[in-house]
Design an enzyme around this catalytic site. Structure first.
Site, mmCIF file in Angstrom:
data_model
loop_
_atom_site.group_PDB
_atom_site.id
_atom_site.type_symbol
_atom_site.label_atom_id
_atom_site.label_comp_id
_atom_site.label_asym_id
_atom_site.label_seq_id
_atom_site.Cartn_x
_atom_site.Cartn_y
_atom_site.Cartn_z
ATOM 1 N N SER A 144 28.804 -31.420 -26.227
ATOM 2 C CA SER A 144 29.308 -30.060 -26.406
ATOM 3 C C SER A 144 28.806 -29.507 -27.726
ATOM 4 O O SER A 144 28.609 -30.255 -28.696
ATOM 5 C CB SER A 144 30.842 -30.065 -26.414
ATOM 6 N N TYR A 157 38.880 -32.420 -30.880
ATOM 7 C CA TYR A 157 37.952 -32.482 -29.748
ATOM 8 C C TYR A 157 36.510 -32.521 -30.243
ATOM 9 O O TYR A 157 35.696 -33.338 -29.786
ATOM 10 C CB TYR A 157 38.172 -31.264 -28.856
#
Length: 251
Positions: A144, A157
């Protein structure tokens, strides 16, 4: 084996209910992939995904897999590879967590890290060794852009994805020349169940767009894929911003 254009004929999805993974599997099945293994926690959603892919003409199997149980990974994945060669492993499991809640509850934050990083390291190494033993195949890892630089809004995250990204890059270097191809995929904000209710970020994309980029990356044997491609330039700039300036950005 892959066809002449690099499209796998057999696919193992780790995270069998991931919207990105399923969009990718659908696209590859249409492009001639014939055997798909969906690995995930047993659930109606996993069975529904399998039914959907079978309707496209694929032979689909489901296998019980838990990212949080790394002690089982070698046995579970070993049984899949024992059934025949796997041309591509798509490592697609992960959780977003709830930043505000997880900061107050460290155990919840650890679960994010264990799922996104520790579980991925275990499953990635087991899969890589199996691919190397058979002498060919691709390991595609969903990272990501959140892992490119810590943001106040999602650093728990993001840190887990940063660890995964570095791990996957290093694994790719370790496997260079063995016949095994490792590709890291860095999507931006993806409109999906996981991000439902969140404010949409600039350059938002879709699971289908990520799937298209993955197919193109496979054909090119890319090592890194950004989705959308413009994020490569954007994040190159963001990565080098002075920290005092970065803190002021509405990220």
């Amino acid at each position: 084996m892959k066809d002449a254009f690099g499209i796998p004929q057999s696919l193992l999805v780790l995270g069998g209910t991931s919207e990105i993974a399923l969009a990718t599997a659908r696209r590859l099945v249409v492009r001639r992939a014939r055997t798909v293994w969906l690995a995930g926690r047993p659930s109606p959603a996993l069975e529904s995904a399998a039914t959907q892919l079978r309707s496209l003409g694929a032979e689909v199997h489901t296998v019980a897999f838990d990212a949080l149980d790394p002690e089982s990974h070698e046995t579970v994945l070993g049984k899949v590879f024992a059934e025949g060669d796997i041309d591509m492993v798509l490592l697609a499991f992960g959780i977003l967590g709830d930043q505000a809640h997880d900061e107050r509850e460290p155990v919840a934050a650890v679960r994010v890290a264990q799922t996104n990083y520790t579980g991925a390291v275990s499953a990635g190494l087991v899969s890589a060794r199996a691919l190397q033993t058979q002498g060919h195949g691709s390991l595609v890892v969903l990272s990501s852009v959140a892992g490119e630089r810590a943001r106040r809004a999602d650093f728990i995250y993001g840190s887990s994805k940063a660890g995964l990204d570095v791990f996957a890059q290093g694994l790719g270097d370790a496997l260079h020349g063995t016949g095994v191809h490792v590709m890291v995929v860095r999507p931006g904000f993806v409109r999906s169940r996981m991000t439902a209710g969140l404010e949409e970020a600039p350059l938002a994309t879709t699971p289908e767009a990520v799937a298209t980029a993955i197919e193109l990356g496979l054909r090119r044997r890319s090592e890194t894929v950004w989705v959308p491609g413009a994020l490569r330039v954007v994040m190159a700039a963001v990565r080098h911003l002075p920290r005092a300036v970065f803190r002021l950005l509405p990220l």
